[in-house]
Structure formats: structure tokens, C-alpha cells
Scaffold this active site. Structure first.
Site, PDB file in Angstrom:
ATOM      1  N   LYS A  63       0.838  -1.205   0.000  1.00 20.11           N
ATOM      2  CA  LYS A  63       0.000   0.000   0.000  1.00 20.11           C
ATOM      3  C   LYS A  63       0.873   1.255   0.000  1.00 20.11           C
ATOM      4  CE  LYS A  63      -3.798   1.880   2.877  1.00 20.11           C
ATOM      5  NZ  LYS A  63      -4.628   1.595   4.087  1.00 20.11           N
ATOM      6  N   SER A 138      -9.657   1.427   3.319  1.00 23.09           N
ATOM      7  CA  SER A 138      -8.874   2.300   2.479  1.00 23.09           C
ATOM      8  C   SER A 138      -7.864   1.549   1.604  1.00 23.09           C
ATOM      9  CB  SER A 138      -8.128   3.312   3.348  1.00 23.09           C
ATOM     10  OG  SER A 138      -7.206   2.634   4.186  1.00 23.09           O
ATOM     11  N   SER A 162      -9.636  -1.267   7.290  1.00 23.06           N
ATOM     12  CA  SER A 162      -9.150  -1.050   5.922  1.00 23.06           C
ATOM     13  C   SER A 162      -8.518  -2.244   5.229  1.00 23.06           C
ATOM     14  CB  SER A 162      -8.152   0.099   5.903  1.00 23.06           C
ATOM     15  OG  SER A 162      -8.845   1.298   5.925  1.00 23.06           O
TER      16      SER A 162
END
Ligand code: GLN
Length: 466
Positions: A63, A138, A162
Site C-alpha cells: 500500500k 482504504s 481497511s
């Protein structure tokens, strides 16, 4: 050597997939040349008969909040545009040490704030199953990268769901360890007392392999658990009689899609048939978890994000600055997106004189209460089961105008971040609308090896076909 069984062959395959599915917007940066070079070096090393690492040739994405030395890392924000990390996050370093190949940084909500991956400077990520729907957030880019076969496994972060929520929306496995299990060193902070690195994979054993490499004590993170994880308990590895609880208030929640509720009850029935003791218990505090989470995380975020001032990192506004204060204001106004600004303001508000006790202190008291109640629950039960999300993946744009509706969708995931418990979402079910959904499983703090062992059994036994 036909190329297919080499690291280089694997890299070429994934690069091709990434190119073909670039419309999903899962990656913000792909490290093509580097991945090829690394793969060739690994192939050479293996062929020369040298000992290989535990993740030799595993192709992984990370990420865009994880620091990777000499690479850009931006938290999907304009304010970190052009920022290059000067060191590796501990988890990234451990991947590299064990010969994983990092193929790229994945898209996400700006500073990991969101539940849909729509709050990204790079534009939204699309769910591969239905391009008009969000993949969750997210860490949506990481979830889609695994869902669409654009890497083998991926690292995300989970502050309030997330990793588990996008895994649920994409039909894959998403795991968040106990707070302290994986070092946060080199993770761009959102809310430090909640943030944890989490793992996306297609199956549970892959999660376990990765956890063994990246988890464990780390001198660079004072909140990392100094003790190694205890091995899985035997009743979990054997799937012997376990005491399993669900919260009556969660399954009775009016926000919960009735089909998702039915899926959970089907699972409960099967667990009872296997001889487990499965019980609904009352938990009167569920209504408080989302407010407590948003008060505490925005407070921490307002402090963590104060460092982005246009002087030290990334983007700086250069024109029309009258003085230094003006430079800060202009940089932050232009550099941060709408949701991030909303949270900085909310966090500043709950920490301000006059409101501190009413909001911040109160939310801390709620957190403490949740931890105490949870400890009591785990003296009577081994496992907690929850839905992961109240609905299946929603449409792009559907919740963007209503932040409270977006926040409320976190109702089942924030609990484990408030209490520090390990939690996983495994993809067991298909909704009539054609979308997948999972079940969320939690065990006591630092018992993630038991949790993973159990999840692996359950996935083999209870996964329904489409
Ligand atoms: N959806 C939650 C939020 O917006 C969780 C985010 C996260 O876990 N990083 O805060």
C-alpha cells in the site's frame, strides 16, 4: 528452463496482467525494471544452488503508505507528491530479506482515511467483479491487486477495517493482527494507537507465511510486542469443541443486509452441528464504537498530520505566500483532500479546550470500557464472530455525499481496532446480487496463530460456491 517456473517468468506474467487491467487503477506505481532485475538475480542465485529465502520469488504489492527506500511514497495524497522514502519500513525490509519481489505501490484512500478508495489523489479504484462498484477501502488497491491476480499477496494497513472491509468486498482473505504484532516502523501514520499492517491473500496459509516473516518484535517500534507470538492452541488447530459467541446487537442491527444475516446464521448452524458451543450474547455498547473510533482517530490524525507543512516533505505551495503562516495555510489547503481536511478539523475540535473532556476523554473512557468488557468475554469464549460489513460492495459515488453513512459502514470492523484484537475476514458467501461477502472472526489478543489455523479450517469446510 521455459520461463514459467522462474522468478522472471512470474514477474513478466504479473506485469502483463497489471498492464491488461490498468483500468482498475489498483497500482499507483509499478516497479517494472526493478522487479525484473530482482527476479533475474533470484533465479541466478537459486540455480547456483545457494539457499533461498522463505519468500523466494513471491510477488507482492504494498500500500502507498509503506516506506520503501529510494521510492516515492505518497499516501495517495498531493501533499506528499514527489516525496521519496529514505528508509524501509520494517515489514518491507523483512520481505526483501526473505527474497520477496515488490512489484509496486497500490492505490488507497488518502492517508488511509476512507472505506471506498474514492478519496485518492490518483482517482478511485474499481472492484474487478463490477466496475461500477467500490472495492472498499482504504486499502482498496491492495485488495483488487490480489482479487484480479495482479500480484500474489499484498500488504495494506488497517486502522478501522481497511484490510478486512475491502477483502470482504472483493471476495478474498484480509487479516489484521493484534495491535503490536507487526511493527509500524515506516508506516505513514493515520492514528497511531490503532494502525496495524494487515495482509491480503487468496488463502489463509499464505497469510500465515507472510505473518511469520514480517511480524515479531522490533526495536524501531516501541509499541511492537516484545514477545514472540504463542503457537496455535491445539483445540484450534484440531477444530475441536470451541466456545464461540456472536453479539445479538450486531446480528439484529437494522443496518445489516438480511441476506448477510442469513449467511451468518447458516454458518452458526454448521458450527453447532460440528459440536461447538455457539451462543448469542448481549453487548450493549455497539452503538458507541463508531463515534468513539471517529473521535479518537481524528484526534490522533490531527496531531500526526501536523507535520505536513510544506517545509519538510513533498508538496510546497510556492506562489502568493505573504509569510510563513501563509505558506503553511496554502500548502495544506491545496495539498490535502476534502476528507483529510474534514478529519483534521474534527480532530482539532475534539482536542480543543472546552471540548476535550466532552469528546476526547469520553471516547477514551469508552475505549477502556470496551477493552474491559472484551477481556471478560474472552474468559468465557474462545472466538467471536461478526459480519465484516453490513452490506456488499456499494456503488461508486453512492456514499460520497454522506460521510456519516460512510462511517457507519465501519460498525463491525472498528471494534477490534479499539480493543487491539486480531481479526480476519474470510470469503465464505455469495449474495444474490452476485457479490461476495465474508465472515469476520476474532480471537483474544496475540492469539493470531490460533485464529489463522481456525480460519483455514473454516474456509475449507464452509466456503459456499457462487
Ligand atoms: N474506514 C475507516 C476510516 O475511514 C478505516 C480506515 C482504515 O482502517 N485505515 O477511518
Amino acid at each position: 528452463m521455459d520461463g514459467s517456473s522462474t522468478c522472471l517468468g512470474a514477474v513478466e506474467y504479473y506485469l502483463q496482467q497489471i498492464r491488461e487491467k490498468s483500468d482498475l487503477n489498483a497500482y499507483v506505481r509499478v516497479y517494472e525494471e526493478e522487479a525484473r532485475i530482482m527476479a533475474s538475480q533470484l533465479d541466478e542465485k537459486r540455480l547456483s544452488g545457494k539457499k533461498t529465502g522463505k519468500l523466494h520469488g513471491v510477488i507482492i504489492s504494498i500500500k502507498d503508505v509503506l516506506c520503501y527506500k529510494d521510492h516515492r511514497v505518497t499516501a495517495a495524497s498531493k501533499i506528499l507528491d514527489n516525496f521519496h522514502s529514505i528508509y524501509n519500513a520494517t515489514a518491507v525490509q523483512r520481505l526483501i530479506d526473505e527474497e520477496a519481489i515488490i512489484i509496486g505501490h497500490t492505490n488507497c484512500d488518502e492517508f488511509a482515511m476512507g472505506s471506498s478508495s474514492e478519496n485518492s489523489f490518483y482517482g478511485p479504484v474499481l472492484n474487478e467483479i463490477d466496475h461500477e462498484r467500490v472495492p472498499g477501502g482504504s486499502s482498496g488497491g491492495s485488495a483488487v491487486a490480489v482479487q484480479a491476480g495482479l500480484c500474489m499477496v499484498s500488504l495494506g494497513t488497517d486502522t478501522g477495517g481497511s484490510v478486512r472491509q475491502p477483502a470482504d468486498f472483493c471476495g478474498i482473505v484480509g487479516f489484521k493482527p493484534s495491535y503490536g504484532t507487526i511493527s509500524r516502523y515506516g508506516v505513514i501514520a493515520y492514528a497511531s494507537s490503532f494502525d496495524q499492517i494487515g495482509i491480503f491473500a487468496r488463502n489463509v496459509p499464505d497469510v500465515e507465511t507472510l505473518l511469520e516473516v514480517i511480524g515479531g518484535p522490533d526495536g524501531f517500534d516501541g509499541t511492537a510486542n516484545p514477545a514472540p507470538l504463542p503457537p496455535a492452541a491445539e483445540n484450534f488447530t484440531q477444530n475441536r469443541k470451541l466456545r464461540i459467541a456472536w453479539f445479538n446487537q450486531a446480528l439484529a442491527s437494522p443496518a445489516l443486509d438480511p441476506e448477510i444475516r442469513d449467511g451468518l446464521f447458516r454458518l452458526i448452524g454448521q458450527l453447532k452441528t460440528q459440536g461447538h458451543e455457539v451462543k448469542g450474547i448481549d453487548f450493549e455498547y455497539l452503538d458507541y464504537v463508531v463515534p468513539a473510533y471517529y473521535v479518537l482517530t481524528t484526534a490522533e490524525a490531527s496531531s500526526n498530520l501536523a507535520r505536513y507543512d510544506g517545509i519538510r516533505y513533498g508538496f510546497r505551495n510556492v506562489d502568493k505566500n505573504q509569510d510563513l503562516a501563509d505558506l503553511y495555510n496554502n500548502t495544506r489547503s491545496k495539498g490535502f483532500g476534502k476528507e483529510v481536511k474534514r478529519r483534521i478539523m474534527l480532530g482539532t475540535f475534539v482536542l480543543s479546550a472546552g471540548y476535550y473532556d466532552a469528546y476526547f476523554t469520553k471516547a477514551q473512557q469508552v475505549r477502556k470500557l470496551l477493552v474491559d468488557k472484551t477481556n471478560l468475554i474472552f474468559s468465557d469464549f474462545d472466538v467471536l464472530i461478526f459480519p465484516t460489513v453490513p452490506s456488499t460492495a456499494f456503488r461508486i459515488g453512492e456514499k460520497m455525499t454522506d460521510p456519516v453513512a460512510m462511517y457507519m459502514a465501519d460498525i463491525f470492523t472498528v471494534f477490534s481496532n479499539l480493543t487491539g484484537l486480531p481479526a480476519i475476514s474470510i470469503p465464505l458467501f455469495w449474495h444474490n446480487n452476485g457479490l461476495p461477502y465474508g465472515v469476520q472472526i476474532m480471537t483474544n489478543r496475540f492469539s493470531e496463530l490460533s485464529l489463522l489455523s481456525l480460519s483455514s479450517h473454516w474456509m475449507q469446510q464452509f466456503r459456499e460456491t457462487r
